[in-house]
Design a protein around this motif. Structure first.
Motif, PDB file in Angstrom:
ATOM      1  N   LEU A  46       0.831  -1.203   0.000  1.00 42.80           N
ATOM      2  CA  LEU A  46       0.000   0.000   0.000  1.00 42.80           C
ATOM      3  C   LEU A  46       0.869   1.258   0.000  1.00 42.80           C
ATOM      4  CD1 LEU A  46      -2.898   1.030   0.082  1.00 42.80           C
ATOM      5  CD2 LEU A  46      -2.805   0.966   2.577  1.00 42.80           C
ATOM      6  N   ALA A  47       1.942   1.246   0.778  1.00 42.10           N
ATOM      7  CA  ALA A  47       2.830   2.410   0.837  1.00 42.10           C
ATOM      8  C   ALA A  47       3.468   2.696  -0.508  1.00 42.10           C
ATOM      9  CB  ALA A  47       3.902   2.192   1.896  1.00 42.10           C
ATOM     10  N   SER A  48       3.744   1.651  -1.287  1.00 41.61           N
ATOM     11  CA  SER A  48       4.383   1.851  -2.585  1.00 41.61           C
ATOM     12  C   SER A  48       3.503   2.674  -3.524  1.00 41.61           C
ATOM     13  CB  SER A  48       4.727   0.506  -3.219  1.00 41.61           C
ATOM     14  OG  SER A  48       3.543  -0.213  -3.568  1.00 41.61           O
ATOM     15  N   ILE A  49       2.186   2.589  -3.363  1.00 41.67           N
ATOM     16  CA  ILE A  49       1.264   3.371  -4.189  1.00 41.67           C
ATOM     17  C   ILE A  49       1.470   4.852  -3.924  1.00 41.67           C
ATOM     18  CG2 ILE A  49      -1.168   3.880  -4.645  1.00 41.67           C
ATOM     19  CD1 ILE A  49      -1.785   0.977  -3.874  1.00 41.67           C
ATOM     20  N   PHE A  50       1.622   5.212  -2.650  1.00 47.69           N
ATOM     21  CA  PHE A  50       1.789   6.619  -2.281  1.00 47.69           C
ATOM     22  C   PHE A  50       3.208   7.099  -2.589  1.00 47.69           C
ATOM     23  CE2 PHE A  50      -1.910   5.251  -0.094  1.00 47.69           C
ATOM     24  CZ  PHE A  50      -2.722   6.370  -0.020  1.00 47.69           C
ATOM     25  N   GLU A  51       4.187   6.236  -2.383  1.00 44.91           N
ATOM     26  CA  GLU A  51       5.571   6.609  -2.651  1.00 44.91           C
ATOM     27  C   GLU A  51       5.785   6.887  -4.133  1.00 44.91           C
ATOM     28  OE1 GLU A  51       9.868   5.259  -0.888  1.00 44.91           O
ATOM     29  OE2 GLU A  51       8.472   3.678  -1.510  1.00 44.91           O
ATOM     30  N   SER A  52       5.032   6.194  -4.980  1.00 37.52           N
ATOM     31  CA  SER A  52       5.181   6.392  -6.425  1.00 37.52           C
ATOM     32  C   SER A  52       4.738   7.786  -6.856  1.00 37.52           C
ATOM     33  CB  SER A  52       4.371   5.340  -7.190  1.00 37.52           C
ATOM     34  OG  SER A  52       2.979   5.553  -7.014  1.00 37.52           O
ATOM     35  N   GLN A  53       3.995   8.482  -5.990  1.00 36.88           N
ATOM     36  CA  GLN A  53       3.522   9.835  -6.292  1.00 36.88           C
ATOM     37  C   GLN A  53       4.395  10.912  -5.656  1.00 36.88           C
ATOM     38  OE1 GLN A  53       0.987  10.363  -8.487  1.00 36.88           O
ATOM     39  NE2 GLN A  53       1.123   8.131  -8.733  1.00 36.88           N
ATOM     40  N   GLY A  54       5.483  10.497  -5.037  1.00 35.93           N
ATOM     41  CA  GLY A  54       6.414  11.479  -4.491  1.00 35.93           C
ATOM     42  C   GLY A  54       6.608  11.346  -2.997  1.00 35.93           C
ATOM     43  N   GLU A  55       7.713  11.915  -2.508  1.00 30.55           N
ATOM     44  CA  GLU A  55       8.067  11.792  -1.101  1.00 30.55           C
ATOM     45  C   GLU A  55       7.059  12.478  -0.189  1.00 30.55           C
ATOM     46  OE1 GLU A  55      11.981  13.381  -0.906  1.00 30.55           O
ATOM     47  OE2 GLU A  55      12.944  11.549  -1.668  1.00 30.55           O
ATOM     48  N   TYR A  56       6.496  13.617  -0.636  1.00 34.70           N
ATOM     49  CA  TYR A  56       5.554  14.332   0.220  1.00 34.70           C
ATOM     50  C   TYR A  56       4.264  13.545   0.425  1.00 34.70           C
ATOM     51  CZ  TYR A  56       8.606  18.417  -0.008  1.00 34.70           C
ATOM     52  OH  TYR A  56       9.680  19.260   0.106  1.00 34.70           O
ATOM     53  N   GLU A  57       3.828  12.858  -0.639  1.00 30.50           N
ATOM     54  CA  GLU A  57       2.632  12.023  -0.489  1.00 30.50           C
ATOM     55  C   GLU A  57       2.919  10.839   0.424  1.00 30.50           C
ATOM     56  OE1 GLU A  57      -0.234  12.828  -1.193  1.00 30.50           O
ATOM     57  OE2 GLU A  57      -0.064  14.333  -2.768  1.00 30.50           O
ATOM     58  N   MET A  58       4.121  10.286   0.328  1.00 33.41           N
ATOM     59  CA  MET A  58       4.498   9.181   1.205  1.00 33.41           C
ATOM     60  C   MET A  58       4.546   9.652   2.657  1.00 33.41           C
ATOM     61  SD  MET A  58       5.216   6.044   1.527  1.00 33.41           S
ATOM     62  CE  MET A  58       6.114   4.860   2.528  1.00 33.41           C
ATOM     63  N   GLU A  59       5.146  10.823   2.887  1.00 29.50           N
ATOM     64  CA  GLU A  59       5.200  11.365   4.244  1.00 29.50           C
ATOM     65  C   GLU A  59       3.797  11.636   4.780  1.00 29.50           C
ATOM     66  OE1 GLU A  59       7.102  15.194   6.664  1.00 29.50           O
ATOM     67  OE2 GLU A  59       7.519  14.906   4.531  1.00 29.50           O
ATOM     68  N   GLY A  60       2.957  12.197   3.925  1.00 31.96           N
ATOM     69  CA  GLY A  60       1.581  12.458   4.336  1.00 31.96           C
ATOM     70  C   GLY A  60       0.835  11.178   4.677  1.00 31.96           C
ATOM     71  N   PHE A  61       1.078  10.136   3.880  1.00 32.94           N
ATOM     72  CA  PHE A  61       0.426   8.856   4.134  1.00 32.94           C
ATOM     73  C   PHE A  61       0.856   8.284   5.484  1.00 32.94           C
ATOM     74  CE2 PHE A  61       0.693   4.129   3.558  1.00 32.94           C
ATOM     75  CZ  PHE A  61      -0.670   3.885   3.631  1.00 32.94           C
ATOM     76  N   LEU A  62       2.156   8.360   5.791  1.00 33.95           N
ATOM     77  CA  LEU A  62       2.646   7.842   7.076  1.00 33.95           C
ATOM     78  C   LEU A  62       2.103   8.660   8.239  1.00 33.95           C
ATOM     79  CD1 LEU A  62       6.359   7.053   6.137  1.00 33.95           C
ATOM     80  CD2 LEU A  62       4.479   5.433   6.424  1.00 33.95           C
ATOM     81  N   ASN A  63       2.003   9.983   8.064  1.00 28.65           N
ATOM     82  CA  ASN A  63       1.418  10.817   9.117  1.00 28.65           C
ATOM     83  C   ASN A  63      -0.064  10.495   9.310  1.00 28.65           C
ATOM     84  OD1 ASN A  63       3.809  12.180   9.637  1.00 28.65           O
ATOM     85  ND2 ASN A  63       3.381  13.792   8.135  1.00 28.65           N
ATOM     86  N   TYR A  64      -0.742  10.256   8.199  1.00 33.49           N
ATOM     87  CA  TYR A  64      -2.159   9.877   8.260  1.00 33.49           C
ATOM     88  C   TYR A  64      -2.324   8.558   9.019  1.00 33.49           C
ATOM     89  CZ  TYR A  64      -6.461   7.695   6.555  1.00 33.49           C
ATOM     90  OH  TYR A  64      -7.658   7.026   6.470  1.00 33.49           O
ATOM     91  N   LEU A  65      -1.466   7.586   8.723  1.00 28.06           N
ATOM     92  CA  LEU A  65      -1.539   6.297   9.403  1.00 28.06           C
ATOM     93  C   LEU A  65      -1.324   6.450  10.905  1.00 28.06           C
ATOM     94  CD1 LEU A  65       0.356   3.736   7.114  1.00 28.06           C
ATOM     95  CD2 LEU A  65      -2.109   4.016   7.411  1.00 28.06           C
ATOM     96  N   ALA A  66      -0.333   7.248  11.294  1.00 28.59           N
ATOM     97  CA  ALA A  66      -0.055   7.446  12.718  1.00 28.59           C
ATOM     98  C   ALA A  66      -1.248   8.096  13.417  1.00 28.59           C
ATOM     99  CB  ALA A  66       1.192   8.305  12.892  1.00 28.59           C
ATOM    100  N   ASP A  67      -1.836   9.096  12.750  1.00 25.74           N
ATOM    101  CA  ASP A  67      -2.976   9.803  13.330  1.00 25.74           C
ATOM    102  C   ASP A  67      -4.181   8.884  13.470  1.00 25.74           C
ATOM    103  OD1 ASP A  67      -4.518  12.206  14.134  1.00 25.74           O
ATOM    104  OD2 ASP A  67      -5.509  11.914  12.195  1.00 25.74           O
TER     105      ASP A  67
END
Length: 394
Positions: free
Chosen positions: A105-126
């Motif tokens: 799942l993370a690879s989908i967001f990482e493929s759209q750039g580092e900021y989207e990946m960071e946002g996804f990880l922050n979203y998961l933590a929240d």
């Protein structure tokens, strides 16, 4: 031995009946249909079968607990199979296979750039923090009276959930790409809630998919209803099919004393109503309005209802092996689609969901054929002319 009557042999009614019977009560379940399941029913015709109720299994321990807690192995009653990837989602014609594996799942967001990946990880933590809070303080907790909720500890935990923003607003704080936002937003539709108006607590649904996976019950969802029925009868319970409850009989001090059915009156010391709450209040409890408390029949009529759905059950003479178990095709204007539903308008470009159990279970259709279930979210019928629109569309 104290007798308990249960109205309805749906999943909630049978589960409650199993626990009560196991605790030493003598339980009778009254069901107007000729088999268990309620909304979790099945249609069988010409070699095809279709689940009519839920089709997605999450939190498998919830399904297993009535068996584990009564001393048996759930595997002797029904079989679970994990599905991964669990959903194909089409947005603007592009297919994305959703996985409950975090790396995939993370690879989908990482493929759209580092900021989207960071946002996804922050979203998961929240959302994981909110999920843990909700699980420990609300999901598995009974609220039997005002003091169970209106106390300092519970109110503090409720505040920490921060449910004041909508599901989509909370998501947008972390995910900026509109396609990725939609990829995480549609899950609230599982329970008929708009991500644009529903509270952000419903974002825990994709978190549940990640933490517990998505599963399939072999033979279809109805097999679970049959499993509950079998366990309840083993414990000594009684089910009276083709017996509709017409009234929950209540004495002058608001205590239930039994049920009136199409087969006569059955006395009991308690009643569990698994029928829909509005139906129960409006049709089964025949007492003066002032004794109904805050849920008077007038107030019930004023309740807002979630969106509904239009379903097609299609037995087709083709094996759609390229179609996965769960598929969602999202409208090009997802927000406009949801707004149309909320305003009682049948959308021109609807999102829809396809369930294709034949792809992993050959018991649903004859050889080289498929049993296809298509669900389109639509408005409920309260205050709309949706029924007329549907006829014109068809």
């Amino acid at each position: 031995m104290k007798k308990v009557s249960v109205v309805g042999a749906g999943i909630g009614g049978l589960t409650a009946a199993i626990y009560l019977q196991n605790y030493g009560y003598q339980v009778e379940v009254f069901e107007k249909n000729s088999r268990p399941g309620g909304k979790m029913d099945i249609i069988e015709e010409n070699g095809f079968k279709f689940d009519t109720g839920p089709t997605i299994v999450m939190m498998p321990e919830i399904y297993q607990n009535p068996f584990k807690d009564t001393g048996v192995d759930y595997k002797d009653y029904f079989k679970l199979q994990r599905v991964n990837p669990f959903m194909d989602v089409y947005i603007d014609g592009v297919r994305t296979a959703l996985s409950s594996d975090l790396v995939d799942l993370a690879s989908i967001f990482e493929s759209q750039g580092e900021y989207e990946m960071e946002g996804f990880l922050n979203y998961l933590a929240d959302i994981y923090s909110k999920y843990r809070n909700a699980k420990d303080n609300f999901i598995y907790k009974s609220f039997r009276g005002p003091k169970d909720f209106y106390n300092f500890k519970t109110l503090i935990q409720a505040y920490k959930l921060k449910t004041f923003s909508s599901s989509f607003e909370a998501l947008s704080k972390h995910i900026k790409n509109p396609q990725l936002r939609n990829l995480l937003a549609f899950q609230t539709l599982y329970i008929g809630i708009s991500p644009f108006n529903g509270p952000s607590i419903y974002n825990i649904i994709p978190m549940i998919e990640l933490t517990s996976g998505v599963w399939f019950i072999q033979g279809g969802m109805f097999q679970y209803a049959a499993a509950l029925e079998k366990r309840f009868l083993e414990l000594g319970g009684v089910i009276r099919y083709d017996t509709e409850v017409t009234e929950i009989v209540v004495d002058t001090d608001n205590s239930a004393i039994g049920v009136q059915t199409t087969a006569g009156f059955h006395e009991s010391q308690a009643v569990v109503a698994n029928s829909d709450f509005p139906y129960t209040v409006e049709n089964l409890i025949n007492i003066p309005e002032k004794r109904l408390g805050k849920y008077t029949k007038k107030r019930i009529k004023q309740l807002d209802y979630s969106m509904s759905c239009y379903i097609l059950y299609l037995g087709v003479n083709k094996n759609f092996s390229e179609l996965g178990l769960h598929t969602i095709r999202m409208s090009e204007d997802f927000e406009g689609n949801v707004q149309a539903i909320e305003n009682g308008i049948f959308p021109d470009d609807p999102s829809f969901y396809i369930y294709n159990p034949s792809t992993i279970d050959n018991s649903f259709a004859p050889s080289d054929q498929s049993a296809i279930y298509v669900l389109i979210p639509v408005s409920n019928l309260k205050g709309t002319n949706l029924g007329k629109q549907l006829k014109q569309t068809i």
